[in-house]
Design a protein around this motif. Structure first.
Motif, PDB file in Angstrom:
ATOM      1  N   SER A 246      -7.364  12.654   6.448  1.00  0.00           N
ATOM      2  CA  SER A 246      -6.701  12.745   5.131  1.00  0.00           C
ATOM      3  C   SER A 246      -6.750  11.387   4.433  1.00  0.00           C
ATOM      4  O   SER A 246      -7.295  10.414   4.955  1.00  0.00           O
ATOM      5  N   THR A 247      -6.115  11.323   3.265  1.00  0.00           N
ATOM      6  CA  THR A 247      -6.077  10.070   2.507  1.00  0.00           C
ATOM      7  C   THR A 247      -5.223   9.008   3.213  1.00  0.00           C
ATOM      8  O   THR A 247      -5.316   7.831   2.884  1.00  0.00           O
ATOM      9  N   ASP A 248      -4.400   9.415   4.200  1.00  0.00           N
ATOM     10  CA  ASP A 248      -3.656   8.426   4.995  1.00  0.00           C
ATOM     11  C   ASP A 248      -4.622   7.432   5.637  1.00  0.00           C
ATOM     12  O   ASP A 248      -4.353   6.233   5.706  1.00  0.00           O
ATOM     13  N   ASN A 249      -5.754   7.949   6.108  1.00  0.00           N
ATOM     14  CA  ASN A 249      -6.743   7.090   6.762  1.00  0.00           C
ATOM     15  C   ASN A 249      -7.365   6.109   5.774  1.00  0.00           C
ATOM     16  O   ASN A 249      -7.612   4.947   6.107  1.00  0.00           O
ATOM     17  N   ASP A 250      -7.599   6.575   4.535  1.00  0.00           N
ATOM     18  CA  ASP A 250      -8.117   5.683   3.483  1.00  0.00           C
ATOM     19  C   ASP A 250      -7.119   4.554   3.219  1.00  0.00           C
ATOM     20  O   ASP A 250      -7.510   3.408   2.987  1.00  0.00           O
ATOM     21  N   ALA A 251      -5.818   4.903   3.262  1.00  0.00           N
ATOM     22  CA  ALA A 251      -4.769   3.895   3.042  1.00  0.00           C
ATOM     23  C   ALA A 251      -4.822   2.818   4.127  1.00  0.00           C
ATOM     24  O   ALA A 251      -4.677   1.625   3.839  1.00  0.00           O
ATOM     25  N   VAL A 252      -5.058   3.236   5.367  1.00  0.00           N
ATOM     26  CA  VAL A 252      -5.136   2.270   6.479  1.00  0.00           C
ATOM     27  C   VAL A 252      -6.361   1.367   6.309  1.00  0.00           C
ATOM     28  O   VAL A 252      -6.281   0.145   6.475  1.00  0.00           O
ATOM     29  N   ILE A 253      -7.501   1.961   5.955  1.00  0.00           N
ATOM     30  CA  ILE A 253      -8.740   1.173   5.766  1.00  0.00           C
ATOM     31  C   ILE A 253      -8.555   0.136   4.654  1.00  0.00           C
ATOM     32  O   ILE A 253      -8.918  -1.034   4.805  1.00  0.00           O
ATOM     33  N   LEU A 254      -7.969   0.558   3.537  1.00  0.00           N
ATOM     34  CA  LEU A 254      -7.762  -0.361   2.409  1.00  0.00           C
ATOM     35  C   LEU A 254      -6.734  -1.438   2.746  1.00  0.00           C
ATOM     36  O   LEU A 254      -6.874  -2.599   2.353  1.00  0.00           O
ATOM     37  N   SER A 255      -5.714  -1.047   3.501  1.00  0.00           N
ATOM     38  CA  SER A 255      -4.693  -2.012   3.920  1.00  0.00           C
ATOM     39  C   SER A 255      -5.317  -3.083   4.806  1.00  0.00           C
ATOM     40  O   SER A 255      -5.083  -4.284   4.625  1.00  0.00           O
ATOM     41  N   GLU A 256      -6.151  -2.650   5.742  1.00  0.00           N
ATOM     42  CA  GLU A 256      -6.847  -3.593   6.636  1.00  0.00           C
ATOM     43  C   GLU A 256      -7.774  -4.498   5.819  1.00  0.00           C
ATOM     44  O   GLU A 256      -7.795  -5.718   6.000  1.00  0.00           O
ATOM     45  N   ARG A 257      -8.495  -3.901   4.890  1.00  0.00           N
ATOM     46  CA  ARG A 257      -9.484  -4.653   4.106  1.00  0.00           C
ATOM     47  C   ARG A 257      -8.860  -5.742   3.250  1.00  0.00           C
ATOM     48  O   ARG A 257      -9.416  -6.829   3.099  1.00  0.00           O
ATOM     49  N   PHE A 258      -7.678  -5.452   2.682  1.00  0.00           N
ATOM     50  CA  PHE A 258      -7.055  -6.408   1.767  1.00  0.00           C
ATOM     51  C   PHE A 258      -5.839  -7.122   2.359  1.00  0.00           C
ATOM     52  O   PHE A 258      -5.045  -7.715   1.636  1.00  0.00           O
TER      53      PHE A 258
ATOM     54  N   LEU B 134      -4.714  -0.955  -7.690  1.00  0.00           N
ATOM     55  CA  LEU B 134      -5.951  -0.288  -7.284  1.00  0.00           C
ATOM     56  C   LEU B 134      -5.570   1.155  -6.980  1.00  0.00           C
ATOM     57  O   LEU B 134      -4.574   1.401  -6.294  1.00  0.00           O
ATOM     58  N   VAL B 135      -6.322   2.113  -7.517  1.00  0.00           N
ATOM     59  CA  VAL B 135      -6.025   3.522  -7.251  1.00  0.00           C
ATOM     60  C   VAL B 135      -7.181   4.127  -6.454  1.00  0.00           C
ATOM     61  O   VAL B 135      -8.344   3.995  -6.828  1.00  0.00           O
ATOM     62  N   ALA B 136      -6.828   4.772  -5.349  1.00  0.00           N
ATOM     63  CA  ALA B 136      -7.840   5.369  -4.470  1.00  0.00           C
ATOM     64  C   ALA B 136      -7.499   6.822  -4.191  1.00  0.00           C
ATOM     65  O   ALA B 136      -6.361   7.265  -4.359  1.00  0.00           O
ATOM     66  N   ALA B 137      -8.523   7.576  -3.749  1.00  0.00           N
ATOM     67  CA  ALA B 137      -8.324   8.987  -3.400  1.00  0.00           C
ATOM     68  C   ALA B 137      -9.215   9.316  -2.205  1.00  0.00           C
ATOM     69  O   ALA B 137      -9.732   8.411  -1.547  1.00  0.00           O
ATOM     70  N   GLY B 138      -9.406  10.598  -1.926  1.00  0.00           N
ATOM     71  CA  GLY B 138     -10.120  11.021  -0.723  1.00  0.00           C
ATOM     72  C   GLY B 138     -11.560  10.533  -0.656  1.00  0.00           C
ATOM     73  O   GLY B 138     -12.227  10.369  -1.680  1.00  0.00           O
TER      74      GLY B 138
ATOM     75  N   VAL C  52       0.862  -1.190   0.000  1.00  0.00           N
ATOM     76  CA  VAL C  52       0.000   0.000   0.000  1.00  0.00           C
ATOM     77  C   VAL C  52       0.894   1.235   0.000  1.00  0.00           C
ATOM     78  O   VAL C  52       1.692   1.423   0.918  1.00  0.00           O
ATOM     79  N   LEU C  53       0.784   2.042  -1.050  1.00  0.00           N
ATOM     80  CA  LEU C  53       1.579   3.260  -1.160  1.00  0.00           C
ATOM     81  C   LEU C  53       0.670   4.469  -1.010  1.00  0.00           C
ATOM     82  O   LEU C  53      -0.245   4.669  -1.811  1.00  0.00           O
ATOM     83  N   SER C  54       0.897   5.243   0.039  1.00  0.00           N
ATOM     84  CA  SER C  54       0.166   6.486   0.224  1.00  0.00           C
ATOM     85  C   SER C  54       1.004   7.590  -0.414  1.00  0.00           C
ATOM     86  O   SER C  54       2.056   7.966   0.098  1.00  0.00           O
TER      87      SER C  54
END
Length: 229
Positions: free
Chosen positions: A124-136, A114-118, A6-8
């Motif tokens: 911030s998008t850091d939190n989205d990175a954590v959610i996606l990391s946990e999910r996958f 997979l590309v994600a944004a806000g 996961v790259l933020s």
């Protein structure tokens, strides 16, 4: 070994003042090479807002006195969508999903990228990175910005601030606090930090403009950066 990275990507390296296409070309070439070596590897790219976010937030603050923080957040979020759509277009052959703007929604993730944004105001998008990391099932988030390491204090304001190789979540959370304000500039956002800490994740903060260093982190080799956790 976990094949998911996961790259933020901080907006400061995608669009520091305008789009840095020299950097994006390097990122494109190197990530493609990395993914081609092993077809089971997957990468989630989460895009920050950068200059467009700051420019529009500042415009609102200059026009409206005491501008609403949620409105400022939405401007920042839309800027991340612009950057994210560009990354999605660059990697379109490897990314079968549309740009992800809700990390809790329906996601196929059948491609290698997979590309994600806000998503929504409050972090911030850091939190989205954590959610996606946990999910996958990711255990490591590589947080790429324009700073090489986390410092004991803001080096621009404090000449005695020292770079850190490692820091615990408790120490880091004490440093960044626990509240989010739109455009807040911390190595990793306070809301994301609490979530990553609770999940016992590791976050590596590094200078994303140094593409060789980023590839070294991905490959588990020696690198320059700060490990949080």
């Amino acid at each position: 070994m976990n094949k998911l990275a996961v790259l933020s990507l901080g907006g400061s390296i995608i669009a520091p003042d305008k789009v840095d296409y020299t950097f994006l070309k390097q990122l494109n070439e190197n990530l493609r090479k990395y993914l081609k070596e092993d077809k089971t590897r997957k990468i989630i790219l989460v895009c920050g807002g950068g200059a467009p976010a700051r420019v529009y937030q500042e415009a609102l603050r200059n026009i409206v006195e005491n501008a609403d923080s949620e409105e400022q957040d939405w401007l920042g979020i839309r800027a991340t969508h612009l950057n994210g759509q560009l990354l999605k277009a660059i990697f379109s052959d490897l990314c079968t999903d549309n740009l992800i703007t809700d990390p809790t929604g329906h996601i196929n993730f059948k491609g290698q990228i997979l590309v994600a944004a806000g998503w929504k105001p409050g972090f911030s998008t850091d939190n989205d990175a954590v959610i996606l990391s946990e999910r996958f099932g990711g255990k490591l988030i590589i947080n790429l910005s324009n700073i090489a390491k986390v410092y004991t204090d803001d080096p621009k304001k404090n000449p005695d601030a020292k770079p850190l190789d490692t820091i615990s979540w408790d120490q880091f959370k004490a440093m960044v606090g626990n509240t989010w304000t739109p455009g807040k500039n911390t190595p990793f956002d306070p809301i994301a930090s609490k979530r990553a800490s609770d999940l016992k994740m590791k976050v590596v903060c590094a200078d994303g403009r140094n593409i060789e260093n980023t590839m070294a982190i991905l490959r588990g080799e020696e690198f320059v950066g700060t490990v949080i956790g």
